[in-house]
Design a protein around this motif. Sequence first.
Motif, PDB file in Angstrom:
ATOM      1  N   GLY A   1       4.375  -8.694  -4.624  1.00 16.02           N
ATOM      2  CA  GLY A   1       3.948  -9.594  -5.691  1.00 16.02           C
ATOM      3  C   GLY A   1       5.090 -10.274  -6.415  1.00 16.02           C
ATOM      4  N   GLU A   2       6.330  -9.878  -6.129  1.00 16.68           N
ATOM      5  CA  GLU A   2       7.494 -10.422  -6.848  1.00 16.68           C
ATOM      6  C   GLU A   2       8.212 -11.543  -6.108  1.00 16.68           C
ATOM      7  OE1 GLU A   2       8.938  -6.510  -9.381  1.00 16.68           O
ATOM      8  OE2 GLU A   2      10.019  -7.003  -7.537  1.00 16.68           O
ATOM      9  N   THR A   3       7.951 -11.684  -4.821  1.00 17.40           N
ATOM     10  CA  THR A   3       8.695 -12.673  -4.049  1.00 17.40           C
ATOM     11  C   THR A   3       7.825 -13.249  -2.952  1.00 17.40           C
ATOM     12  OG1 THR A   3      10.670 -13.046  -2.683  1.00 17.40           O
ATOM     13  CG2 THR A   3       9.631 -10.878  -2.515  1.00 17.40           C
ATOM     14  N   GLN A   4       8.137 -14.471  -2.560  1.00 19.44           N
ATOM     15  CA  GLN A   4       7.480 -15.086  -1.411  1.00 19.44           C
ATOM     16  C   GLN A   4       8.349 -14.981  -0.167  1.00 19.44           C
ATOM     17  OE1 GLN A   4       4.880 -18.558  -1.977  1.00 19.44           O
ATOM     18  NE2 GLN A   4       5.906 -18.769  -3.967  1.00 19.44           N
ATOM     19  N   ASN A   5       9.464 -14.282  -0.258  1.00 16.76           N
ATOM     20  CA  ASN A   5      10.377 -14.161   0.872  1.00 16.76           C
ATOM     21  C   ASN A   5       9.855 -13.240   1.969  1.00 16.76           C
ATOM     22  OD1 ASN A   5      12.285 -15.888  -0.237  1.00 16.76           O
ATOM     23  ND2 ASN A   5      13.323 -14.242  -1.304  1.00 16.76           N
ATOM     24  N   LEU A   6       8.819 -12.469   1.679  1.00 18.76           N
ATOM     25  CA  LEU A   6       8.270 -11.535   2.664  1.00 18.76           C
ATOM     26  C   LEU A   6       7.039 -12.143   3.330  1.00 18.76           C
ATOM     27  CD1 LEU A   6       8.679  -8.304   0.518  1.00 18.76           C
ATOM     28  CD2 LEU A   6      10.218  -9.197   2.269  1.00 18.76           C
ATOM     29  N   ASP A   7       6.547 -11.475   4.364  1.00 11.85           N
ATOM     30  CA  ASP A   7       5.420 -12.002   5.129  1.00 11.85           C
ATOM     31  C   ASP A   7       4.079 -11.838   4.423  1.00 11.85           C
ATOM     32  OD1 ASP A   7       7.108 -12.733   7.183  1.00 11.85           O
ATOM     33  OD2 ASP A   7       6.692 -10.957   8.399  1.00 11.85           O
ATOM     34  N   ARG A   8       3.988 -10.922   3.487  1.00  8.23           N
ATOM     35  CA  ARG A   8       2.697 -10.558   2.905  1.00  8.23           C
ATOM     36  C   ARG A   8       2.553 -11.072   1.470  1.00  8.23           C
ATOM     37  NH1 ARG A   8       5.599  -6.474   4.768  1.00  8.23           N
ATOM     38  NH2 ARG A   8       6.257  -6.031   2.656  1.00  8.23           N
ATOM     39  N   GLU A   9       1.302 -11.357   1.122  1.00  7.32           N
ATOM     40  CA  GLU A   9       0.967 -11.544  -0.282  1.00  7.32           C
ATOM     41  C   GLU A   9       0.619 -10.168  -0.825  1.00  7.32           C
ATOM     42  OE1 GLU A   9      -1.814 -14.608  -1.191  1.00  7.32           O
ATOM     43  OE2 GLU A   9      -0.748 -16.069   0.037  1.00  7.32           O
ATOM     44  N   GLN A  10       0.671 -10.010  -2.135  1.00  8.04           N
ATOM     45  CA  GLN A  10       0.423  -8.708  -2.739  1.00  8.04           C
ATOM     46  C   GLN A  10      -0.945  -8.173  -2.323  1.00  8.04           C
ATOM     47  OE1 GLN A  10       0.558  -8.507  -7.056  1.00  8.04           O
ATOM     48  NE2 GLN A  10       1.500  -6.504  -6.923  1.00  8.04           N
ATOM     49  N   GLY A  11      -0.941  -6.947  -1.803  1.00  8.05           N
ATOM     50  CA  GLY A  11      -2.163  -6.279  -1.399  1.00  8.05           C
ATOM     51  C   GLY A  11      -2.511  -6.440   0.073  1.00  8.05           C
ATOM     52  N   GLU A  12      -1.915  -7.401   0.742  1.00  4.54           N
ATOM     53  CA  GLU A  12      -2.188  -7.580   2.166  1.00  4.54           C
ATOM     54  C   GLU A  12      -1.507  -6.487   2.978  1.00  4.54           C
ATOM     55  OE1 GLU A  12      -2.881 -12.233   3.077  1.00  4.54           O
ATOM     56  OE2 GLU A  12      -0.796 -11.615   2.953  1.00  4.54           O
ATOM     57  N   ALA A  13      -2.153  -6.071   4.054  1.00  4.62           N
ATOM     58  CA  ALA A  13      -1.612  -5.051   4.970  1.00  4.62           C
ATOM     59  C   ALA A  13      -1.126  -3.830   4.181  1.00  4.62           C
ATOM     60  CB  ALA A  13      -0.503  -5.635   5.828  1.00  4.62           C
ATOM     61  N   PHE A  14      -1.923  -3.436   3.194  1.00  2.00           N
ATOM     62  CA  PHE A  14      -1.575  -2.313   2.321  1.00  2.00           C
ATOM     63  C   PHE A  14      -1.344  -1.045   3.132  1.00  2.00           C
ATOM     64  CE2 PHE A  14      -2.880   1.340  -0.302  1.00  2.00           C
ATOM     65  CZ  PHE A  14      -1.987   1.210  -1.349  1.00  2.00           C
ATOM     66  N   ILE A  15      -0.291  -0.310   2.791  1.00  3.26           N
ATOM     67  CA  ILE A  15      -0.025   0.992   3.402  1.00  3.26           C
ATOM     68  C   ILE A  15      -0.111   2.036   2.294  1.00  3.26           C
ATOM     69  CG2 ILE A  15       1.612   2.433   4.673  1.00  3.26           C
ATOM     70  CD1 ILE A  15       2.874  -0.133   5.772  1.00  3.26           C
ATOM     71  N   ASP A  16      -1.037   2.973   2.453  1.00  3.02           N
ATOM     72  CA  ASP A  16      -1.204   4.021   1.453  1.00  3.02           C
ATOM     73  C   ASP A  16      -0.213   5.159   1.701  1.00  3.02           C
ATOM     74  OD1 ASP A  16      -2.251   5.442   3.625  1.00  3.02           O
ATOM     75  OD2 ASP A  16      -4.286   5.516   2.828  1.00  3.02           O
ATOM     76  N   LYS A  17      -0.293   6.175   0.858  1.00  4.99           N
ATOM     77  CA  LYS A  17       0.609   7.332   0.934  1.00  4.99           C
ATOM     78  C   LYS A  17       0.584   7.960   2.326  1.00  4.99           C
ATOM     79  CE  LYS A  17       1.231  11.879  -1.232  1.00  4.99           C
ATOM     80  NZ  LYS A  17       0.770  12.762  -2.309  1.00  4.99           N
ATOM     81  N   GLU A  18      -0.602   8.166   2.875  1.00  2.00           N
ATOM     82  CA  GLU A  18      -0.716   8.795   4.197  1.00  2.00           C
ATOM     83  C   GLU A  18      -0.117   7.911   5.280  1.00  2.00           C
ATOM     84  OE1 GLU A  18      -1.501  11.989   4.573  1.00  2.00           O
ATOM     85  OE2 GLU A  18      -1.643  11.941   2.382  1.00  2.00           O
ATOM     86  N   GLY A  19      -0.290   6.611   5.154  1.00  4.06           N
ATOM     87  CA  GLY A  19       0.296   5.676   6.112  1.00  4.06           C
ATOM     88  C   GLY A  19       1.809   5.737   6.101  1.00  4.06           C
ATOM     89  N   PHE A  20       2.378   5.828   4.895  1.00  4.48           N
ATOM     90  CA  PHE A  20       3.840   5.936   4.798  1.00  4.48           C
ATOM     91  C   PHE A  20       4.325   7.281   5.325  1.00  4.48           C
ATOM     92  CE2 PHE A  20       4.230   2.119   2.131  1.00  4.48           C
ATOM     93  CZ  PHE A  20       5.372   1.578   2.706  1.00  4.48           C
ATOM     94  N   LYS A  21       3.562   8.343   5.090  1.00  2.00           N
ATOM     95  CA  LYS A  21       3.960   9.650   5.640  1.00  2.00           C
ATOM     96  C   LYS A  21       4.067   9.577   7.158  1.00  2.00           C
ATOM     97  CE  LYS A  21       2.496  13.042   2.216  1.00  2.00           C
ATOM     98  NZ  LYS A  21       1.639  14.210   1.968  1.00  2.00           N
ATOM     99  N   GLU A  22       3.094   8.959   7.775  1.00  2.00           N
ATOM    100  CA  GLU A  22       3.089   8.835   9.238  1.00  2.00           C
ATOM    101  C   GLU A  22       4.262   7.969   9.709  1.00  2.00           C
ATOM    102  OE1 GLU A  22       0.215   6.924  12.639  1.00  2.00           O
ATOM    103  OE2 GLU A  22      -0.738   7.887  10.904  1.00  2.00           O
ATOM    104  N   LEU A  23       4.500   6.865   9.019  1.00  4.50           N
ATOM    105  CA  LEU A  23       5.610   5.978   9.366  1.00  4.50           C
ATOM    106  C   LEU A  23       6.952   6.700   9.245  1.00  4.50           C
ATOM    107  CD1 LEU A  23       5.997   2.991  10.174  1.00  4.50           C
ATOM    108  CD2 LEU A  23       6.155   2.461   7.742  1.00  4.50           C
ATOM    109  N   ILE A  24       7.133   7.424   8.154  1.00  2.00           N
ATOM    110  CA  ILE A  24       8.376   8.177   7.932  1.00  2.00           C
ATOM    111  C   ILE A  24       8.561   9.232   9.016  1.00  2.00           C
ATOM    112  CG2 ILE A  24       9.519   9.824   6.381  1.00  2.00           C
ATOM    113  CD1 ILE A  24       8.106   8.186   4.061  1.00  2.00           C
ATOM    114  N   GLU A  25       7.500   9.946   9.338  1.00  2.00           N
ATOM    115  CA  GLU A  25       7.579  10.970  10.382  1.00  2.00           C
ATOM    116  C   GLU A  25       7.986  10.361  11.717  1.00  2.00           C
ATOM    117  OE1 GLU A  25       7.425  14.701  12.158  1.00  2.00           O
ATOM    118  OE2 GLU A  25       7.303  14.215  10.032  1.00  2.00           O
ATOM    119  N   ASN A  26       7.329   9.277  12.103  1.00  2.00           N
ATOM    120  CA  ASN A  26       7.656   8.617  13.369  1.00  2.00           C
ATOM    121  C   ASN A  26       9.089   8.095  13.382  1.00  2.00           C
ATOM    122  OD1 ASN A  26       5.069   9.115  14.320  1.00  2.00           O
ATOM    123  ND2 ASN A  26       4.305   7.096  13.740  1.00  2.00           N
TER     124      ASN A  26
END
Length: 181
Positions: free
Chosen positions: A37-62
């Motif tokens: 929500g702070e910049t347009q330099n990224l691919d997403r608008e705020q809330g798009e392709a949201f990754i929750d806590k469990e999603g980040f846990k899986e990403l970190i593990e991988n």
Amino acid sequence: MLIESKGFNIRGISYTVRSANQLDADQLSKVRLQIDGETQNLDREQGEAFIDKEGFKELIENDSQSDKNLFLVAEVNHQIVGFSRCEGSDLKRFAHKVEFGVCVLKEYWGLRIGTNFLKESIAWADANDIKKIALSVLHTNEKAIALYQKYGFEVEGILKNDKMLAKGEYYHTVVMGRSMV
């Protein structure tokens, strides 16, 4: 893959760059949402392709178990203020390269956090026989483009009118790479 933590002090603000761990998952979900929500330099608008806590846990593990991935966070006073990732592929034709991405809370811009993420990622790639780091950046993000060029990245192409941002304006994506081949 994991790296050793490194401390930095820029303009009186101390921060650590380190590998992400499972305890970071909740903070990462919130920080990513805020940064989007702070910049347009990224691919997403705020809330798009949201990754929750469990999603980040899986990403970190991988990422922690993969020798082709690197997930770094920057921490100020036990608060995550940014993160970067290098993501590789298991496909043989792409096994030599990784894609680099970075984001930092706007409040912490100018403290060389992005630069230190980039330097750590390059050192990791070089030490692990990764021959190419690729990234993309908006053509209007001149500071980022100059930083990448300073560290050996070259413009490999421009995707014209690739992104539609605020007010329906179109922006070009600059494709860059640092190759050791």
